[in-house]
Design a protein around this motif. Sequence first.
Motif, short mmCIF file in Angstrom:
data_model
loop_
_atom_site.label_atom_id
_atom_site.label_comp_id
_atom_site.label_asym_id
_atom_site.label_seq_id
_atom_site.Cartn_x
_atom_site.Cartn_y
_atom_site.Cartn_z
N PRO A 16 -0.19 14.10 -1.30
CA PRO A 16 1.26 14.31 -1.23
C PRO A 16 1.92 13.10 -0.56
CG PRO A 16 0.04 16.22 -0.41
CD PRO A 16 -0.96 15.12 -0.57
N ALA A 17 3.17 12.87 -0.89
CA ALA A 17 3.89 11.69 -0.39
C ALA A 17 3.85 11.55 1.14
CB ALA A 17 5.34 11.72 -0.88
N PRO A 18 4.05 12.63 1.92
CA PRO A 18 3.99 12.46 3.38
C PRO A 18 2.61 12.00 3.87
CG PRO A 18 5.08 14.52 2.80
CD PRO A 18 4.47 14.00 1.55
N LEU A 23 -0.94 7.71 5.85
CA LEU A 23 -2.14 6.91 5.64
C LEU A 23 -1.81 5.43 5.59
CD1 LEU A 23 -5.16 6.57 4.97
CD2 LEU A 23 -4.56 6.92 2.56
N THR A 24 -0.73 5.09 4.88
CA THR A 24 -0.34 3.68 4.76
C THR A 24 0.02 3.10 6.12
OG1 THR A 24 0.54 4.17 2.54
CG2 THR A 24 1.19 2.09 3.53
N ARG A 25 0.72 3.88 6.93
CA ARG A 25 1.05 3.42 8.29
C ARG A 25 -0.21 3.19 9.10
NH1 ARG A 25 5.26 7.39 7.77
NH2 ARG A 25 7.32 6.40 7.76
N SER A 26 -1.16 4.11 8.99
CA SER A 26 -2.42 3.99 9.73
C SER A 26 -3.19 2.74 9.30
CB SER A 26 -3.27 5.25 9.51
OG SER A 26 -4.52 5.13 10.12
N LEU A 75 -13.72 4.85 5.62
CA LEU A 75 -13.74 6.06 4.79
C LEU A 75 -13.07 7.23 5.51
CD1 LEU A 75 -17.30 5.92 3.17
CD2 LEU A 75 -15.10 5.50 2.07
N ARG A 76 -13.23 7.30 6.82
CA ARG A 76 -12.53 8.34 7.58
C ARG A 76 -11.03 8.17 7.47
NH1 ARG A 76 -16.56 8.37 12.87
NH2 ARG A 76 -17.99 9.99 12.10
N HIS A 77 -10.57 6.92 7.49
CA HIS A 77 -9.15 6.66 7.29
C HIS A 77 -8.70 7.17 5.92
CE1 HIS A 77 -8.45 3.80 10.70
NE2 HIS A 77 -7.22 4.17 10.48
N LEU A 78 -9.43 6.79 4.89
CA LEU A 78 -9.01 7.08 3.52
C LEU A 78 -9.07 8.58 3.20
CD1 LEU A 78 -10.70 4.12 1.63
CD2 LEU A 78 -8.28 4.38 2.17
N THR A 79 -9.99 9.30 3.84
CA THR A 79 -10.11 10.73 3.59
C THR A 79 -9.34 11.56 4.61
OG1 THR A 79 -12.20 10.75 4.83
CG2 THR A 79 -12.34 10.54 2.43
N ASN A 147 4.80 -0.14 1.30
CA ASN A 147 4.45 -0.98 0.16
C ASN A 147 3.03 -0.71 -0.27
OD1 ASN A 147 3.99 -3.04 -1.68
ND2 ASN A 147 5.26 -4.50 -0.55
N GLY A 148 2.86 -0.23 -1.52
CA GLY A 148 1.52 0.07 -2.01
C GLY A 148 0.61 -1.13 -2.04
N SER A 149 1.20 -2.36 -2.10
CA SER A 149 0.37 -3.56 -2.15
C SER A 149 -0.47 -3.72 -0.89
CB SER A 149 1.24 -4.80 -2.35
OG SER A 149 2.11 -4.98 -1.25
N LEU A 150 -0.06 -3.08 0.20
CA LEU A 150 -0.83 -3.15 1.44
C LEU A 150 -2.18 -2.48 1.28
CD1 LEU A 150 -1.15 -3.59 4.53
CD2 LEU A 150 0.06 -1.44 4.84
N LEU A 151 -2.23 -1.42 0.48
CA LEU A 151 -3.46 -0.66 0.34
C LEU A 151 -4.53 -1.42 -0.43
CD1 LEU A 151 -2.01 2.87 -0.55
CD2 LEU A 151 -3.01 2.16 1.63
#
Length: 265
Positions: A16-18, A23-26, A75-79, A147-151
């Motif tokens: 979901p967007a939130p 996740l992006t901020r983290s 992986l903990r970040h991403l999940t 910005n999705g480019s960060l990911l």
Amino acid sequence: MDETTTAIMAALATLPAPQLSNLTRSIFSETLLQRRRLAAILSSPTLFSLTLHRLHHLSLQDKTLLIARYLLSSLRHLTLKTTNNNTFSLRTRDYDAVLLLLHLCEVRQHNPEALETLPFHHWRLTLRGLYTETLLSFGSVGIGVHNGSLLVPYIEMVARCLRFVVIGSGGDVAASVSAVVALPSVTVVGGGVECVICKEEMRERREVCELPCRHVYHWKCILPWFKMRNTCPCCRFQLPTDDLFGEIQRLWSLLLKMSGTGFKE
């Protein structure tokens, strides 16, 4: 974009967007920390020399373990799986070593001749120059917490680590003690439910263990089970484990399930 990167991106697209925003901020914060640390290593002759010396004296197995610990954290970040378990946390010198090691691997992949003819004491200036070029290329894209480019660079680094760390079916691993202790007790209502481990009926009003997958078992049956394996006896749902490679496998499997790409492990 390779299959691994595609699978991770597909998994994140289901959030979901939130959650994706958080996740992006983290990842933004983590990426800044890594860049600052690597910049400090490449700017300091003493720190660079000590870190490179440490890498030279680590066996291939120890280097793999460093990358595996770094990978587990990512992986903990991403999940979105936060944990207070510090079993596999990296000490500062290990964190420095893995950041330099990954940078060296990236340089050898994209610019294999950059270091071949140089003595070790000239590596720092060359690596710093290449790293500065990388930062400038990121800056030209524009980085923002939304910005999705960060990911993409972060996910590409995770994919690179996955290639170094061989994961697969390595046999059973015990469930994490902290995960087992956190499991709730529930009261049997109505009876008639069978514990699949001992095949006995769970009596009404008895306190039993309920897993996140909602399957229930006698405590006396499930506790010995979790000392040997971290899976639900009915559906193979996996609890966290204190085994480094087992936990990497669990989180990677979770990402694959989220992605729905059909990517094979």
